[in-house]
Design an enzyme around this catalytic site. Sequence first.
Site, PDB file in Angstrom:
ATOM      1  N   CYS A  54       0.816  -1.226   0.000  1.00  0.00           N
ATOM      2  CA  CYS A  54       0.000   0.000   0.000  1.00  0.00           C
ATOM      3  C   CYS A  54       0.848   1.274   0.000  1.00  0.00           C
ATOM      4  O   CYS A  54       0.457   2.290  -0.585  1.00  0.00           O
ATOM      5  CB  CYS A  54      -0.903   0.038   1.230  1.00  0.00           C
ATOM      6  N   CYS A 127      -2.447   3.136   2.755  1.00  0.00           N
ATOM      7  CA  CYS A 127      -3.396   2.157   3.269  1.00  0.00           C
ATOM      8  C   CYS A 127      -4.399   2.815   4.215  1.00  0.00           C
ATOM      9  O   CYS A 127      -4.314   4.000   4.514  1.00  0.00           O
ATOM     10  CB  CYS A 127      -2.666   0.998   3.929  1.00  0.00           C
ATOM     11  N   ASP A 128      -5.321   1.983   4.696  1.00  0.00           N
ATOM     12  CA  ASP A 128      -6.579   2.451   5.280  1.00  0.00           C
ATOM     13  C   ASP A 128      -6.504   3.637   6.239  1.00  0.00           C
ATOM     14  O   ASP A 128      -7.201   4.629   6.065  1.00  0.00           O
ATOM     15  CB  ASP A 128      -7.252   1.294   6.028  1.00  0.00           C
ATOM     16  N   LYS A 129      -5.686   3.537   7.291  1.00  0.00           N
ATOM     17  CA  LYS A 129      -5.719   4.560   8.337  1.00  0.00           C
ATOM     18  C   LYS A 129      -4.908   5.797   7.972  1.00  0.00           C
ATOM     19  O   LYS A 129      -5.050   6.845   8.603  1.00  0.00           O
ATOM     20  CB  LYS A 129      -5.199   3.998   9.671  1.00  0.00           C
ATOM     21  N   GLU A 449     -10.679  -5.134  13.320  1.00  0.00           N
ATOM     22  CA  GLU A 449     -11.509  -5.603  12.209  1.00  0.00           C
ATOM     23  C   GLU A 449     -11.571  -7.125  12.251  1.00  0.00           C
ATOM     24  O   GLU A 449     -10.645  -7.773  12.733  1.00  0.00           O
ATOM     25  CB  GLU A 449     -10.919  -5.163  10.864  1.00  0.00           C
ATOM     26  N   SER A 475     -13.527  -4.907   8.132  1.00  0.00           N
ATOM     27  CA  SER A 475     -12.769  -4.407   6.994  1.00  0.00           C
ATOM     28  C   SER A 475     -13.731  -3.909   5.934  1.00  0.00           C
ATOM     29  O   SER A 475     -14.853  -4.408   5.804  1.00  0.00           O
ATOM     30  CB  SER A 475     -11.925  -5.545   6.427  1.00  0.00           C
TER      31      SER A 475
END
Length: 572
Positions: A54, A127-129, A449, A475
Site C-alpha cells: 500500500c 493504506c486504510d488509516k 476488524e 474491513s
Amino acid sequence: MTKWDKSKLPSRHTTVGPERAPHRSYYYAMGLTKEEIEQPFVGVATCWNEAAPCNIALSRQAQSAKKGVKAAGATPREFTTITVTDGIAMGHQSMKSSLASRDLIADSVELTMRGHCYDALVGLGGCDKTLPGLMMAMVRLNVPSVFMYGGSIMPGKFRGKDVTVLDVFEAVGQHAAGNMSDEDLLELEQHACPGAGACGGQFTANTMACISEVIGLALPGSAGAPAPDQNRDYWAEKSGEAVVELIRRNLRPRDIVTRDALFNAAAIVGATGGSTNAGLHLPAIAHEAGIKFDLHDVAEIMRATPHIADLKPGGKYVALDVFNVGGVPVIIKALLDGGYLRGDAMTVTGKTLAENHREVIIPKDQDVVRPTSDPVSPIGGVVSLKGTLAPEGAIVKIAGMKTLRFEGTALCFDCEEDAFKAVEMRAYKPGDVIIIRYEGPKGGPGMREMLSTTSAIYGQGMGDKVALITDGRFSGATRGFCIGHVGPEAAVGGPIALIENGDRIIIDADKGTIDLMVEEAVLAKRRAAWKPRKTDYSSGALWKYAQLVGPALNGAVTHPGAAEESHVYADQ
C-alpha cells in the site's frame, strides 16, 4: 519568483530575524539557499514504509510533490510517519494497533508541523488509516493543505480471473473446508497482489480516496491512477504546485471541510457501496473542524444516496475499472447530475465542486458507474441500525446483500480468536448470530476488524446463513450480514455485554433496527451481575489509547477537538 511576506506564516518563528540565525544555520547545513529559507516551508508528509504494498510507492511520489512545491516558489520539507497495514495486522493481536495508528498519524504530523513551524502540508497516504489520519491532521492544523492518495494495486490474476486480497482471505475458509488444495492456495497467494498499491476493491482505502476528492482536499482526478502508473507522479507534482497557490490565497482546510463537504463525503460512500469504516473516519475528520457529525448523520446520508458504482466486495468491479472509465470525477458528476451532492462546496482548486466537474463526461457503454436514474440499488450501500442491542447505534454494509432481515440466536465469544477458532472447527450452525464482544475502542483496546472470521465464514459457504455482530469493526472488504461499531461497547457495560447464548436477536436493515429479544427484568439481573474486564494492555501505547478514546458513535476520537480550541496552529 514571489517575494514572500512571512509576517503571518508560522515559519517566521524559525527563519526570520537576527535572533533566528542559529535556526537558519541548520537549514544551510541541509543545503538550502538564502532564497529557499525566505520562502514558505511546505511539509511533504508520507506514510512510506516497507510494511506492505500500500505504501511502498509513496517515497517516489513524494519526490514529485516536492518538485511541484519548488516549481511554484516554496520550499518542501519531507518527513514520514507510521502506518499499520491491516492486511498484515489482520486476524491476530496486532490488529489492535490499527485504529490507534490513525490517531497517532494525525498526532505525529501535528507535532512535526508544530515543532518545525511549517506553513503548509501535502500529505500522501496509501493504506486504510493513513488517509483519514492525514486528513485529520490537515483540518486540525488548518494550514493550507492538499491530500493525495498513493493509488490502488493492480488486480491479480488467478486461473484467468481478476482477484484481490479478499479472495485470499476467503480461500482460507475454502481450504479449511477441504474445497481448495494446498497447491491452489499457494498459487493464489502468490498472484493476488501483483505490486505496489492499496487493496483494489471498494474497501477502506479506496473509499477514503473517493472521499478525498469529493470532500475537496484532493485535486479532482488525483485518486484514480493505480500506484504503478506514471500518472501518479503527475498528480503528485500538481498537488505540490496547488498547495503553494493555497498559501497565496490563504485558503485552508476548514474553509473546505464544511458540513456540506461532509455531506458530500457520506454520499459518495453510499453511492459506491464503500467501507463501513467511513462511519468512524468522517465523524473524526468533522471533529477536527469542530463540527458535530456522528455515525447516524453519516449513515442517514449514505442510505439516502443511490448505490451507482458496482464495486467489489458486493459488486463486480475494482478501482482500476473506475479509473478506466474516468475515475472518481465520473462518480461525482453522476451524483451532481442527479442532485445528490452539494455542488457549492469549496475545494483545493479554489473552485467549487460543481465548477470542477462541469465538463466531466460520463462514458456510455459501461456499467461500472451508472446514472442515479438507473442505480444498482435505490438506497446506499451502507446503513446504520439502532435498537435494544445497540442504543448508540451500529453499522452494516448492505451492498450486494440479497436479504435485509435476519432473525437468529446468539452464539457469544469474548474475543475474535475464540470466534475464529469456532468458525474454523465449524462449531456454529445456520441461524446463529455470532457475537464478538470486548473488541470495541476501549475494550479491545483498538477496535479490531474481523475480516479473517467473516472471510472464513464465506469460504465455508455460510455467508448468507449466519449473521455476525461486534463492538469492533469490519474491513471494507467484509461482505454479508456483518454488523459493527455496536455501542455502547461491552467494555462499558453496553447491552452486547449482557447477551447469552441462545438469546433471540432480530436485525432489520430495511427498518434500521437491531434488537435483543430479552425482557428488561432479565437484562437488569444480568446487568447487576456484570463486572468490567481488564485487558492485557496495562501499559504502553494501547493502554494510553484505551484511556483517551471515545465511543465509535463519534468517530473513536482521542482529544476534545476544535470545539474546545483556544488557538489554531495556523494562526500562531
